[in-house]
Write an enzyme that holds these catalytic residues in place. Sequence first.
Site, PDB file in Angstrom:
ATOM      1  N   ASP A 109      44.367 -20.831 -32.966  1.00 29.58           N
ATOM      2  CA  ASP A 109      45.185 -20.092 -32.057  1.00 29.58           C
ATOM      3  C   ASP A 109      46.668 -20.767 -31.945  1.00 29.58           C
ATOM      4  OD1 ASP A 109      45.907 -18.511 -29.744  1.00 29.58           O
ATOM      5  OD2 ASP A 109      43.865 -18.020 -29.468  1.00 29.58           O
ATOM      6  N   HIS A 153      48.316 -18.605 -24.737  1.00 31.84           N
ATOM      7  CA  HIS A 153      47.148 -17.869 -25.564  1.00 31.84           C
ATOM      8  C   HIS A 153      45.884 -18.676 -25.871  1.00 31.84           C
ATOM      9  CE1 HIS A 153      45.014 -15.184 -28.300  1.00 31.84           C
ATOM     10  NE2 HIS A 153      45.647 -14.163 -27.744  1.00 31.84           N
ATOM     11  N   SER A 175      41.390 -10.298 -27.803  1.00 36.66           N
ATOM     12  CA  SER A 175      41.445 -11.794 -27.790  1.00 36.66           C
ATOM     13  C   SER A 175      40.762 -12.681 -26.613  1.00 36.66           C
ATOM     14  CB  SER A 175      42.908 -12.264 -27.879  1.00 36.66           C
ATOM     15  OG  SER A 175      43.532 -12.036 -29.191  1.00 36.66           O
TER      16      SER A 175
END
Length: 783
Positions: A174, A233, A548
């Site tokens: 990620d 994220h 996600s």
Amino acid sequence: MDVMTITRSVLLLLLVASVLHGHPDVAKATAVTGGRLTDGGDRNETKVYIVFTARQTPPPPPESAVELDMSESADISAKIKTFHHALLSDAIDGSSSSARDRVVYHYTRSLHGFAARLTEEEKNNLARKEGVLSIHERVMYRPQTTRSWDFLGLPLHEHPSLPFEQDVIIGVIDTGITPGSESFSDDGLAPPPAKWKGRCSKRINCNNKIIGAWAYDGGYPDGPASPIDDVGHGTHVASTAAGRAVGSASLYGVANGTARGAVPGTRLAIYKVCWYNSGCASDDILAAFDDAIADGVDVITAPISLETVSEYADDVLAIGAFHAVRRGVLTSVPAGNCGPKLGTVSNVAPWMITAAGTTTDRRIVSRLVLGNGKRILAHSINTFPDIGKQSLLVAPGSCNETLEGAMYKGAILLCPPQQEIVPYVVIRSGAAGIILVDTSEDKDKSFTFPLPVVLVWPAQFQDILRYYNESRYPVATILNSETVYNAEAPSVAGFSSRGPNLIAPGVLKPDISAPGVEILAAWSPLSAPSTSYEDVRVVPYNIISGTSMACPHVTGAAAYVKSVHPQWSPAAIISSLVTTATPLQSNVHEAEFAYGAGQANPTRAVDPGLVYNASEADYVNLLCAQGYNTTQLATMTGTSTTCSWPTGYMADLNYPSIAVPVINYGVDFAVEIPRKVTNVGPVNSVYRAKISSAQGITVSVEPDKLAFTAERQELSFTVSVMGSLQTPAADGGSLGASASIIWSDGKHQVRSPIYVFPKQFRSYVEPAECRCRPGKCDGQLDY
């Protein structure tokens, strides 16, 4: 003023003001010069290509981690690199040193190949060399919690309740990690397990929770790249899957509770491949898989996807995950955020588990109070300390560049929907907030902005406009957000990508659903909650949405199962999650195409009773059934595997769910699907089949009773599905027919969903047509 269809104003503000987590749009590969991306077009300019080569060493046995001493491993790696340099040197007609300069990555640990910067002519030369299997141009992938684990029914566990909890390692591919977050404290954790072979960058402080971290940015070995997360994220995903329990976590008081992962004692290995300005490069992703598999991770979470579905041999996520399965490592991926269009699920390989996104029983709302007392419920997230005061309501005529220099200090602006919004201009005007109209189809989630915003529906906007036009002194108040109970949960999110699986229609995708709407989890202090440059807030936890966010919930559930059953194969873990999932009410006409088998239920998954197992050979048989040639098989497997003749059928794969594509509505059909289950429950168990079917469809099982007399015993059966698919009612209903088989021994309920659907849906999209639009999907700022 008339309300338009979805407007550029909302879209642009969402682009600028929202987070990066869910947008699956992908920039096609562009040329690179000196490692930097250019616009391309010149045949002398170089691009990054991934080159798969014939294996130079015997492959490790499937589903095992072969132990090599350091000198032996280094010797093998050196030989492979020499082979790569020789191939490349011949292709570029230069010296070996020049070849070394061109290499971006050598894939030597788990895969075989390399990435290099080549001109088109050099790429074509290389493709003709013996030992080169296939060449792929770099492409870019995109990234696509207090209440959520409680909602899934998973209680807070602290060791030693799970004896193998601290032995489980989750690899996170990620945007990096925030090591200082409380969610990644290593208090009470022992040193990493002995199987860990990974590394920690000198630019981050690892501990007994974050046991490894590395950044991949075009092949520079621990150069300027840092695994520190400057996006948020990756931090959010890691803490959702495996964060330590942190009490009183919230976003400025909103969604307050205990933030935690599924198994807080699991270890984290971080592989940063996604970058704010460029996305996630395929060569970096493959390097991360190459390392993660060899490092000793047990589960990989890769919450990224392409914008369109690709053949497995052209998709590095599918290739990397295939090699992970060979070593007993499960990969969890998101369905994508292109819903509700059919055929938009992009991660479809059956050796990965694909997560759809659902709501929880908590919704986050904001309220706008007009001067006449009318209260309007909006779907934005407002957490600003100075809102809640009555402000003058102003319609400036525009909220774009023409507002430059105007001053509306303390006012709330009613922005025309047909015009673009320029947030920095609005902020410089001194406005206290803005009101926007949202006509998108996605009504499942709220957005975070760099200033107070109420996002209202068209009818609400008309009410506000009517009040504004009829009042001599119109005023309004924007209140801070609050949580409300969502009685309709769980329901699949509108943005969550739908099936069918356009590569292998007989394999149902997505597999399973998990919370993906308004999830609170850890965040990076280097990224504002809205990720807008105008937003100066720094928060330890943030609320975002997307598949996600569903992906790490499934990852955490898989880690939970792995902590109880460390020897189970990836296929067995997928099966345990799919067959114990809680069926969802069919409140969307795409049914199983939207939510798969249903909502993940981790506590049931640890004791499924029976599992549908599969091995590398089973997946190779599937590829053969799809017509893969020897070169394509070698790209996928890294071996000289060939197909036997005659090949089988795609439906022969021992998958825990069943998808039945038929010619069309009203056309008779009959199919037989073989399956086999392995007993992982009591030795002497008798299971009987319970069948649920739909109008016009007949489902039967032969035999309908399975008597097990040994541990790990495997028994086979055949599912027959026949009939004629009914045309859905004009006022809605499922596009296909939903059925199921439940094997029950009185205690366990082993459920396999069956979905029958026509191949000829007009609304199936061609891959090139799958384009997520802001507001339609996640409405998030692109990299």
